[in-house]
Scaffold this motif. Sequence first.
Motif, PDB file in Angstrom:
ATOM      1  N   VAL A  28      51.296 -29.284  48.867  1.00 26.15           N
ATOM      2  CA  VAL A  28      52.119 -29.624  47.712  1.00 26.15           C
ATOM      3  C   VAL A  28      51.251 -29.579  46.462  1.00 26.15           C
ATOM      4  O   VAL A  28      50.150 -30.167  46.432  1.00 26.15           O
ATOM      5  N   TYR A  29      51.759 -28.886  45.426  1.00 26.92           N
ATOM      6  CA  TYR A  29      51.049 -28.775  44.147  1.00 26.92           C
ATOM      7  C   TYR A  29      51.947 -29.322  43.039  1.00 26.92           C
ATOM      8  O   TYR A  29      53.160 -29.053  43.008  1.00 26.92           O
ATOM      9  N   ASN A  30      51.319 -30.059  42.105  1.00 23.98           N
ATOM     10  CA  ASN A  30      51.978 -30.428  40.852  1.00 23.98           C
ATOM     11  C   ASN A  30      51.701 -29.325  39.842  1.00 23.98           C
ATOM     12  O   ASN A  30      50.534 -28.974  39.601  1.00 23.98           O
ATOM     13  N   VAL A  31      52.766 -28.754  39.275  1.00 24.54           N
ATOM     14  CA  VAL A  31      52.645 -27.574  38.426  1.00 24.54           C
ATOM     15  C   VAL A  31      53.043 -27.927  37.002  1.00 24.54           C
ATOM     16  O   VAL A  31      54.048 -28.618  36.769  1.00 24.54           O
ATOM     17  N   VAL A  32      52.270 -27.456  36.038  1.00 30.21           N
ATOM     18  CA  VAL A  32      52.608 -27.555  34.618  1.00 30.21           C
ATOM     19  C   VAL A  32      52.411 -26.175  33.996  1.00 30.21           C
ATOM     20  O   VAL A  32      51.649 -25.354  34.535  1.00 30.21           O
ATOM     21  N   GLY A  36      48.298 -25.286  38.620  1.00 31.37           N
ATOM     22  CA  GLY A  36      48.703 -26.206  39.668  1.00 31.37           C
ATOM     23  C   GLY A  36      47.528 -26.985  40.214  1.00 31.37           C
ATOM     24  O   GLY A  36      46.423 -26.449  40.356  1.00 31.37           O
ATOM     25  N   THR A  37      47.796 -28.258  40.537  1.00 29.23           N
ATOM     26  CA  THR A  37      46.783 -29.147  41.097  1.00 29.23           C
ATOM     27  C   THR A  37      47.305 -29.724  42.393  1.00 29.23           C
ATOM     28  O   THR A  37      48.479 -30.150  42.450  1.00 29.23           O
ATOM     29  N   PRO A  38      46.500 -29.727  43.466  1.00 32.49           N
ATOM     30  CA  PRO A  38      46.983 -30.283  44.735  1.00 32.49           C
ATOM     31  C   PRO A  38      47.439 -31.740  44.581  1.00 32.49           C
ATOM     32  O   PRO A  38      46.735 -32.558  43.965  1.00 32.49           O
ATOM     33  N   ALA A  39      48.628 -32.046  45.125  1.00 33.95           N
ATOM     34  CA  ALA A  39      49.151 -33.419  45.040  1.00 33.95           C
ATOM     35  C   ALA A  39      48.595 -34.282  46.156  1.00 33.95           C
ATOM     36  O   ALA A  39      48.745 -35.511  46.120  1.00 33.95           O
ATOM     37  N   GLY A  40      47.987 -33.707  47.150  1.00 31.84           N
ATOM     38  CA  GLY A  40      47.418 -34.450  48.269  1.00 31.84           C
ATOM     39  C   GLY A  40      46.498 -33.551  49.053  1.00 31.84           C
ATOM     40  O   GLY A  40      46.282 -32.382  48.706  1.00 31.84           O
ATOM     41  N   GLU A  41      45.939 -34.074  50.090  1.00 32.92           N
ATOM     42  CA  GLU A  41      45.033 -33.312  50.937  1.00 32.92           C
ATOM     43  C   GLU A  41      45.709 -32.942  52.240  1.00 32.92           C
ATOM     44  O   GLU A  41      46.543 -33.685  52.755  1.00 32.92           O
ATOM     45  N   GLU A  46      45.239 -16.854  40.762  1.00 34.88           N
ATOM     46  CA  GLU A  46      43.930 -17.022  41.366  1.00 34.88           C
ATOM     47  C   GLU A  46      43.593 -18.499  41.409  1.00 34.88           C
ATOM     48  O   GLU A  46      44.114 -19.292  40.611  1.00 34.88           O
ATOM     49  N   SER A  47      42.730 -18.868  42.349  1.00 31.95           N
ATOM     50  CA  SER A  47      42.403 -20.277  42.533  1.00 31.95           C
ATOM     51  C   SER A  47      40.910 -20.506  42.330  1.00 31.95           C
ATOM     52  O   SER A  47      40.107 -19.570  42.279  1.00 31.95           O
ATOM     53  N   THR A  48      40.558 -21.774  42.271  1.00 26.99           N
ATOM     54  CA  THR A  48      39.157 -22.145  42.054  1.00 26.99           C
ATOM     55  C   THR A  48      38.313 -21.987  43.311  1.00 26.99           C
ATOM     56  O   THR A  48      37.092 -22.083  43.243  1.00 26.99           O
ATOM     57  N   ILE A  49      38.967 -21.729  44.473  1.00 25.82           N
ATOM     58  CA  ILE A  49      38.198 -21.544  45.715  1.00 25.82           C
ATOM     59  C   ILE A  49      38.045 -20.061  46.052  1.00 25.82           C
ATOM     60  O   ILE A  49      37.618 -19.707  47.141  1.00 25.82           O
ATOM     61  N   GLY A  50      38.426 -19.160  45.112  1.00 25.35           N
ATOM     62  CA  GLY A  50      38.196 -17.734  45.289  1.00 25.35           C
ATOM     63  C   GLY A  50      39.365 -16.943  45.816  1.00 25.35           C
ATOM     64  O   GLY A  50      39.280 -15.715  45.937  1.00 25.35           O
ATOM     65  N   THR A  51      40.481 -17.587  46.167  1.00 26.39           N
ATOM     66  CA  THR A  51      41.652 -16.847  46.638  1.00 26.39           C
ATOM     67  C   THR A  51      42.467 -16.347  45.454  1.00 26.39           C
ATOM     68  O   THR A  51      42.411 -16.920  44.350  1.00 26.39           O
ATOM     69  N   GLN A  81      42.564 -25.774  42.721  1.00 24.14           N
ATOM     70  CA  GLN A  81      43.500 -25.570  41.621  1.00 24.14           C
ATOM     71  C   GLN A  81      43.757 -24.077  41.430  1.00 24.14           C
ATOM     72  O   GLN A  81      42.906 -23.254  41.756  1.00 24.14           O
ATOM     73  N   PHE A  82      44.947 -23.759  40.919  1.00 22.88           N
ATOM     74  CA  PHE A  82      45.254 -22.344  40.689  1.00 22.88           C
ATOM     75  C   PHE A  82      45.813 -22.156  39.294  1.00 22.88           C
ATOM     76  O   PHE A  82      46.336 -23.108  38.670  1.00 22.88           O
ATOM     77  N   ALA A  83      45.715 -20.935  38.805  1.00 24.19           N
ATOM     78  CA  ALA A  83      46.307 -20.535  37.526  1.00 24.19           C
ATOM     79  C   ALA A  83      47.069 -19.234  37.753  1.00 24.19           C
ATOM     80  O   ALA A  83      46.593 -18.349  38.473  1.00 24.19           O
ATOM     81  N   ALA A  84      48.250 -19.147  37.158  1.00 24.62           N
ATOM     82  CA  ALA A  84      49.105 -17.978  37.349  1.00 24.62           C
ATOM     83  C   ALA A  84      49.675 -17.535  36.025  1.00 24.62           C
ATOM     84  O   ALA A  84      50.015 -18.370  35.167  1.00 24.62           O
ATOM     85  N   THR A  85      49.797 -16.201  35.858  1.00 24.64           N
ATOM     86  CA  THR A  85      50.387 -15.621  34.646  1.00 24.64           C
ATOM     87  C   THR A  85      51.333 -14.502  35.078  1.00 24.64           C
ATOM     88  O   THR A  85      50.966 -13.646  35.885  1.00 24.64           O
ATOM     89  N   GLY A  86      52.590 -14.533  34.542  1.00 24.51           N
ATOM     90  CA  GLY A  86      53.565 -13.520  34.885  1.00 24.51           C
ATOM     91  C   GLY A  86      54.405 -13.100  33.705  1.00 24.51           C
ATOM     92  O   GLY A  86      54.435 -13.784  32.671  1.00 24.51           O
TER      93      GLY A  86
END
Length: 337
Positions: free
Chosen positions: A24-28, A40-45, A71-76, A53-58
């Motif tokens: 689950v991610y909280n998205v702004v 987006g930031t993970p709402a839990g583990e 793309e995310s901060t863990i390389g995905t 965390q991820f960032a998206a542009t469309g």
Amino acid sequence: MLDGADAALTGVLRINEQGAGIAVYNVVGSFEAPTLKLTGTPAGEVEGVELGQFAATGTMNAKGEIQGDWESTIGTAGTFVLFPHAGGEQPDEVQRTEQFHTARHNFGAIEVDREQVIEIAENIRREFPAVIVTVVAGTEQSLYLDDFKELHFAVDRAEIIKVFAQRPDGAGANQVVSIEFGPQINTAMTQGANEAWVLGQLETLKRDLKRYERTYVTNFKRWGIGINQIMLLAAIVFLPSLSDLSDRAILMGIVLSLIVGVNWLHSRYVPFADIQLREKKTGWLGKAWPRVASWGIGIVAAVLETLAAAYLLGALEIPAPPVQPPSVETTPSNLGQ
């Protein structure tokens, strides 16, 4: 789903990955037409799974869909597509079920060869993009018409042959033409949403296929009956003339045996659908043989029934074999007397 003003969008994103469960991610984010930006930031583990965390542009297209990259901060990283939500909308007009019309015509006995089958299929292909020919001769093979033309068969005759064609009619339905020749039935069928087309196409098929129809003694096309029905009717009419119940049973047994014999001989020597996979004999005897054999079988059966009835009535007597005089044996003892 995203809520809020275009400059301050908020929402919740749930991702279900196989073997990892639901993340689950909280998205702004914000939307400045036609660009959407989200973080987006993970709402839990999730136990055993690393989330970042991820960032998206469309960018929005003319259909209201948003396509872009993330793309995310863990390389995905990857791509995404967002679709407008219209699940709650109901059409203003009631959807009507398409009405299909089907027309059929049953032919009598049919006699065709390979070249005539190709001619039938070619006539259909003038209006349809593709025609499929199915041949049953031991095994069943379905071929496009061009492949059927090139195929050389190892057997002389086919048991069943089918010609099928289909095309869209422009209104979301299909127009279908189907022809089948076989040992039990020879039929043509048309189907479509336009009743006038269905009936008109069937009349065209009837006109084209009538020349391959043959009249055998088992089926008088004009009246829809054959020699079997005539023999059975004649026996029923004649039964009251017989006073003995056993004679009536004998007559009906003879008639039923003749009917079975006529059907067996026709299935063996005069098939309901004579389908030649090679060049058909063109001599007059080859052309006339099926009808000559059919009428010959029918005439013989009718004569045998008439003779049986006359014999049971007593109008026909079968002469007994001549009585031979007793022979006199010559022995030495009677020669001297």
